[in-house]
Write a protein that holds these residues in place. Structure first.
Motif, PDB file in Angstrom:
ATOM      1  N   ALA A  12      -7.681  20.270   8.587  1.00 43.27           N
ATOM      2  CA  ALA A  12      -8.361  18.989   8.807  1.00 43.27           C
ATOM      3  C   ALA A  12      -7.860  17.935   7.826  1.00 43.27           C
ATOM      4  O   ALA A  12      -7.604  16.780   8.208  1.00 43.27           O
ATOM      5  N   GLY A  13      -7.702  18.310   6.572  1.00 47.42           N
ATOM      6  CA  GLY A  13      -7.227  17.361   5.565  1.00 47.42           C
ATOM      7  C   GLY A  13      -5.802  16.897   5.835  1.00 47.42           C
ATOM      8  O   GLY A  13      -5.492  15.704   5.748  1.00 47.42           O
ATOM      9  N   ILE A  14      -4.926  17.859   6.188  1.00 43.21           N
ATOM     10  CA  ILE A  14      -3.533  17.499   6.457  1.00 43.21           C
ATOM     11  C   ILE A  14      -3.441  16.588   7.687  1.00 43.21           C
ATOM     12  O   ILE A  14      -2.672  15.618   7.707  1.00 43.21           O
ATOM     13  N   SER A  15      -4.221  16.919   8.725  1.00 46.81           N
ATOM     14  CA  SER A  15      -4.210  16.086   9.938  1.00 46.81           C
ATOM     15  C   SER A  15      -4.685  14.673   9.626  1.00 46.81           C
ATOM     16  O   SER A  15      -4.119  13.685  10.133  1.00 46.81           O
ATOM     17  N   TRP A  16      -5.724  14.555   8.792  1.00 50.53           N
ATOM     18  CA  TRP A  16      -6.219  13.228   8.422  1.00 50.53           C
ATOM     19  C   TRP A  16      -5.162  12.456   7.632  1.00 50.53           C
ATOM     20  O   TRP A  16      -4.926  11.268   7.874  1.00 50.53           O
ATOM     21  N   LEU A  17      -4.503  13.136   6.687  1.00 47.47           N
ATOM     22  CA  LEU A  17      -3.451  12.478   5.911  1.00 47.47           C
ATOM     23  C   LEU A  17      -2.297  12.047   6.802  1.00 47.47           C
ATOM     24  O   LEU A  17      -1.729  10.954   6.631  1.00 47.47           O
ATOM     25  N   PHE A  18      -1.946  12.915   7.771  1.00 51.36           N
ATOM     26  CA  PHE A  18      -0.853  12.543   8.668  1.00 51.36           C
ATOM     27  C   PHE A  18      -1.244  11.344   9.517  1.00 51.36           C
ATOM     28  O   PHE A  18      -0.422  10.431   9.732  1.00 51.36           O
ATOM     29  N   ALA A  19      -2.483  11.307  10.010  1.00 57.89           N
ATOM     30  CA  ALA A  19      -2.941  10.169  10.815  1.00 57.89           C
ATOM     31  C   ALA A  19      -2.901   8.886   9.992  1.00 57.89           C
ATOM     32  O   ALA A  19      -2.490   7.815  10.489  1.00 57.89           O
ATOM     33  N   ALA A  20      -3.326   8.977   8.718  1.00 56.16           N
ATOM     34  CA  ALA A  20      -3.273   7.793   7.846  1.00 56.16           C
ATOM     35  C   ALA A  20      -1.829   7.367   7.614  1.00 56.16           C
ATOM     36  O   ALA A  20      -1.516   6.164   7.594  1.00 56.16           O
ATOM     37  N   HIS A  21      -0.935   8.356   7.455  1.00 54.41           N
ATOM     38  CA  HIS A  21       0.481   8.024   7.256  1.00 54.41           C
ATOM     39  C   HIS A  21       1.060   7.356   8.503  1.00 54.41           C
ATOM     40  O   HIS A  21       1.822   6.367   8.403  1.00 54.41           O
ATOM     41  N   VAL A  22       0.710   7.885   9.676  1.00 57.40           N
ATOM     42  CA  VAL A  22       1.198   7.299  10.926  1.00 57.40           C
ATOM     43  C   VAL A  22       0.733   5.852  11.052  1.00 57.40           C
ATOM     44  O   VAL A  22       1.493   4.958  11.461  1.00 57.40           O
ATOM     45  N   GLU A  23      -0.537   5.609  10.690  1.00 58.22           N
ATOM     46  CA  GLU A  23      -1.054   4.243  10.799  1.00 58.22           C
ATOM     47  C   GLU A  23      -0.335   3.314   9.821  1.00 58.22           C
ATOM     48  O   GLU A  23      -0.007   2.159  10.173  1.00 58.22           O
ATOM     49  N   ARG A  24      -0.066   3.790   8.606  1.00 53.08           N
ATOM     50  CA  ARG A  24       0.663   2.942   7.652  1.00 53.08           C
ATOM     51  C   ARG A  24       2.065   2.627   8.160  1.00 53.08           C
ATOM     52  O   ARG A  24       2.552   1.499   8.037  1.00 53.08           O
ATOM     53  N   ARG A  25       2.727   3.647   8.725  1.00 55.39           N
ATOM     54  CA  ARG A  25       4.061   3.410   9.270  1.00 55.39           C
ATOM     55  C   ARG A  25       4.006   2.435  10.446  1.00 55.39           C
ATOM     56  O   ARG A  25       4.882   1.567  10.603  1.00 55.39           O
ATOM     57  N   ALA A  26       2.974   2.560  11.256  1.00 58.54           N
ATOM     58  CA  ALA A  26       2.832   1.656  12.396  1.00 58.54           C
ATOM     59  C   ALA A  26       2.623   0.223  11.923  1.00 58.54           C
ATOM     60  O   ALA A  26       3.189  -0.725  12.501  1.00 58.54           O
ATOM     61  N   LEU A  27       1.799   0.059  10.883  1.00 58.12           N
ATOM     62  CA  LEU A  27       1.563  -1.291  10.362  1.00 58.12           C
ATOM     63  C   LEU A  27       2.857  -1.873   9.793  1.00 58.12           C
ATOM     64  O   LEU A  27       3.134  -3.079   9.960  1.00 58.12           O
ATOM     65  N   ALA A  28       3.644  -1.030   9.120  1.00 53.31           N
ATOM     66  CA  ALA A  28       4.919  -1.519   8.588  1.00 53.31           C
ATOM     67  C   ALA A  28       5.855  -1.942   9.714  1.00 53.31           C
ATOM     68  O   ALA A  28       6.526  -2.993   9.642  1.00 53.31           O
ATOM     69  N   GLU A  29       5.905  -1.165  10.774  1.00 56.60           N
ATOM     70  CA  GLU A  29       6.756  -1.506  11.910  1.00 56.60           C
ATOM     71  C   GLU A  29       6.255  -2.765  12.622  1.00 56.60           C
ATOM     72  O   GLU A  29       7.050  -3.611  13.066  1.00 56.60           O
ATOM     73  N   LEU A  30       4.926  -2.904  12.726  1.00 56.62           N
ATOM     74  CA  LEU A  30       4.373  -4.106  13.359  1.00 56.62           C
ATOM     75  C   LEU A  30       4.726  -5.350  12.550  1.00 56.62           C
ATOM     76  O   LEU A  30       5.004  -6.414  13.118  1.00 56.62           O
ATOM     77  N   SER A  31       4.713  -5.207  11.228  1.00 59.98           N
ATOM     78  CA  SER A  31       5.077  -6.347  10.391  1.00 59.98           C
ATOM     79  C   SER A  31       6.528  -6.744  10.626  1.00 59.98           C
ATOM     80  O   SER A  31       6.879  -7.937  10.683  1.00 59.98           O
ATOM     81  N   VAL A  32       7.408  -5.738  10.784  1.00 57.20           N
ATOM     82  CA  VAL A  32       8.821  -6.025  11.075  1.00 57.20           C
ATOM     83  C   VAL A  32       8.953  -6.676  12.442  1.00 57.20           C
ATOM     84  O   VAL A  32       9.709  -7.665  12.619  1.00 57.20           O
ATOM     85  N   GLN A  33       8.220  -6.138  13.426  1.00 58.94           N
ATOM     86  CA  GLN A  33       8.261  -6.731  14.763  1.00 58.94           C
ATOM     87  C   GLN A  33       7.767  -8.172  14.733  1.00 58.94           C
ATOM     88  O   GLN A  33       8.307  -9.059  15.409  1.00 58.94           O
ATOM     89  N   LEU A  34       6.727  -8.428  13.915  1.00 61.31           N
ATOM     90  CA  LEU A  34       6.203  -9.795  13.805  1.00 61.31           C
ATOM     91  C   LEU A  34       7.250 -10.727  13.192  1.00 61.31           C
ATOM     92  O   LEU A  34       7.398 -11.891  13.625  1.00 61.31           O
TER      93      LEU A  34
END
Length: 436
Positions: A12-34
C-alpha cells in the motif's frame, strides 16, 4: 501472518508513493506542454491571437484524447481539438504574471482532469495583452499507470512473501534447535543418564543452561540436607522410644499389662512412621541419579533365598530382559525384591516364576507363586503394615508394606493380583539406561 501483514502495508505504501510520483511527473510534463502552447501564441494580420505552433502530441488532436489545452484571451477562447466543444471550467482566481495553479476539474465526458493553469502578459510585440492558459490530462491515465504498477508489483511481493516465510521458518528451526538439545539433556537428567546440562551450547543458550545447572545443584543440596535432617530426627527419636519400651517393661513387671501394651503399641506405631520417612528420604536422595542392573540384584537376592528354608525347597524360574536397569539404588531394589521373593517362597507350594521386562518408560517385575493365594477382597489390605494372609505362618506382616512404600518413594508402585493359582506381585519402577 505477520509477514503477509507487513508486506500488505508495504505494498500500500509503495503504491501510494508511486501514484504521488506519477502525479509529480505528470505535473512536470504539463508545465512543459504549457510552455509549448504559450510559445506558439501569435497575432495574425487582422490582430487576432492564434496558435502558430500547436503541440505535437496526438492526444491534443483526438476528440476526448485525454490531453487538453485551453487559452482565454481578449474575450476569446482557444482550445485543442481534443476538447471538442467543451470548456475547462477554470475557477475564478487572481494570478500574478507567470503564476501557476494546479486544479482537479471536470473535463469532457465527466473525466477528472489534473489541470495546470498559468496567467501571463504577452510581450510588447503582442500588445502586452493578459492571457490565461491551461493544460490538463485525464486522471484516469494516471490511475491506470498506478494500477499497472500495482499489478506488476504483486507477483514480486508474493515471491518475497514466500521467501520471507521460508527464511523465517528456517531461522526459527535453526534458532530453536539448541532448545531441542536442552530438552533432550533435561530428559537425560530426568532418566538418570546425566546430572547436568553442561555448557556445549551456543553462546545465547549458555546462560540458560548455567542457571538450570545451578538450580539442579541447589536442589540436590536441599535433598541431601533434608535426608540428613530426617536421619538426625530418626536417631533423635530412638533413645526416647527405647526409654518408653523400658518403661513399658517395668509396667509389665508390676502387673500393669494394659498400660504396657498401650505404650508398646504407640512405640511400634511411631517406629513405623520413622522407618517409613527414613526410607522415603533415602529413596528420594538418590532417586534422580540412581541406576542398578535388575538381573544382578535379583541374582544376589535369590542366591541367599536358595540357601535358606523354605527357598531351597522351591523351583525358581527367572526370565529377565537383557540390559534391564531401574532408576533405583541397588540397596533399595534389594529390599523390595527381597521382601517380595521371600513372601513368595514362604507361601509357594513348589514353584515360583519371576519375569522382568521394560514397558514404556517403566520396568515391570512380576513374581508369581503357586501357593493358596489370597482372596480378592483382601488384596488391598495386604500392603498395610502388620497385615498377614496367614496368621499361623511366621512373619511380621511388614514385608509387602515396606516394599510397596519403597516402590512408591522411588516413583513406582506395587500391585497384588490373583494368580492361577497363587498370588502375583507386580513391582513397577522407572526405567534407567542399562549399565555397561
Amino acid at each position: 501472518m505477520s509477514v503477509l501483514f507487513a508486506l500488505a502495508i508495504a505494498a500500500a505504501g509503495i503504491s501510494w508513493l508511486f501514484a504521488a510520483h506519477v502525479e509529480r511527473r505528470a505535473l512536470a510534463e504539463l508545465s512543459v506542454q504549457l510552455d509549448q502552447v504559450l510559445s506558439g501564441v501569435e497575432r495574425d494580420a487582422e490582430g487576432q491571437i492564434f496558435l502558430s505552433n500547436r503541440p505535437a502530441d496526438p492526444r491534443f488532436h483526438r476528440p476526448l484524447g485525454g490531453l487538453y489545452w485551453q487559452i482565454s484571451v481578449e474575450g476569446r477562447l482557444l482550445r485543442s481539438r481534443s476538447l471538442w466543444d467543451h470548456e475547462i471550467p477554470l475557477p475564478v482566481d487572481e494570478l500574478p504574471d507567470g503564476g501557476e495553479h494546479v486544479h482537479t476539474l471536470e473535463g469532457p465526458g465527466g473525466q477528472s482532469l489534473l489541470t495546470v493553469e498559468r496567467s501571463v502578459i504577452l510581450p510588447p510585440r503582442l500588445r502586452e495583452t493578459p492571457m490565461r492558459a491551461a493544460v490538463a490530462v485525464d486522471r484516469a491515465d494516471l490511475q491506470a499507470a498506478s494500477r499497472d504498477f500495482a499489478s506488476d508489483l504483486l507477483p514480486f511481493l508474493l515471491i518475497l512473501a514466500v521467501v520471507l516465510i521460508l527464511a523465517m521458518a528456517a531461522q526459527v528451526t535453526i534458532g530453536l534447535r539448541p532448545l531441542g538439545r536442552v530438552e533432550a539433556r533435561l530428559g537425560a537428567i530426568r532418566s538418570g543418564q546425566s546430572r547436568r546440562l553442561g555448557e556445549d551450547f551456543p553462546t545465547e543458550v549458555i546462560p540458560l543452561a548455567s542457571e538450570v545447572d545451578a538450580l539442579l545443584s541447589e536442589r540436590e543440596e536441599e535433598i541431601s540436607r533434608a535426608g540428613m535432617r530426617a536421619a538426625d530426627l530418626a536417631h533423635g527419636l530412638k533413645t526416647p522410644l527405647q526409654a518408653l519400651l523400658g518403661e513399658s517393661g517395668r509396667l509389665r513387671a508390676n502387673g500393669q499389662e494394659s498400660h504396657a501394651d498401650a505404650i508398646e503399641e504407640t512405640v511400634e506405631t511411631m517406629r513405623g512412621h520413622v522407618d517409613r520417612e527414613l526410607m522415603r528420604a533415602r529413596a528420594s536422595l538418590h532417586r534422580e541419579t540412581a541406576s542398578c542392573d535388575i538381573a544382578q540384584v535379583l541374582e544376589a537376592v535369590l542366591r541367599v533365598l536358595r540357601r535358606s528354608a523354605p527357598g531351597d525347597e522351591r523351583t525358581w524360574s527367572v526370565h529377565v530382559e537383557p540390559m534391564l536397569s531401574a532408576r533405583a539404588d541397588a540397596g533399595d531394589l534389594t529390599e523390595i525384591l527381597g521382601a517380595v521373593t521371600e513372601n513368595a517362597a514362604r507361601h509357594a507350594t513348589s514353584r515360583i516364576r519371576i519375569d522382568a521386562s521394560r514397558v514404556g518408560q517403566n520396568v515391570e517385575i512380576s513374581v508369581e507363586d503357586d501357593g493358596p493365594g489370597i482372596p480378592p477382597d483382601r488384596l488391598a489390605e495386604m500392603t498395610r503394615r502388620g497385615v498377614r494372609a496367614d496368621e499361623s505362618s511366621p512373619g511380621s506382616g511388614f514385608g509387602l508394606a515396606i516394599a510397596s512404600e519403597l516402590a512408591e518413594a522411588l516413583g513406582g508402585g506395587l500391585e497384588l493380583h490373583p494368580g492361577t493359582p497363587g498370588l502375583s506381585v507386580r513391582v513397577t519402577l522407572p526405567a534407567a539406561p542399562a549399565q555397561s
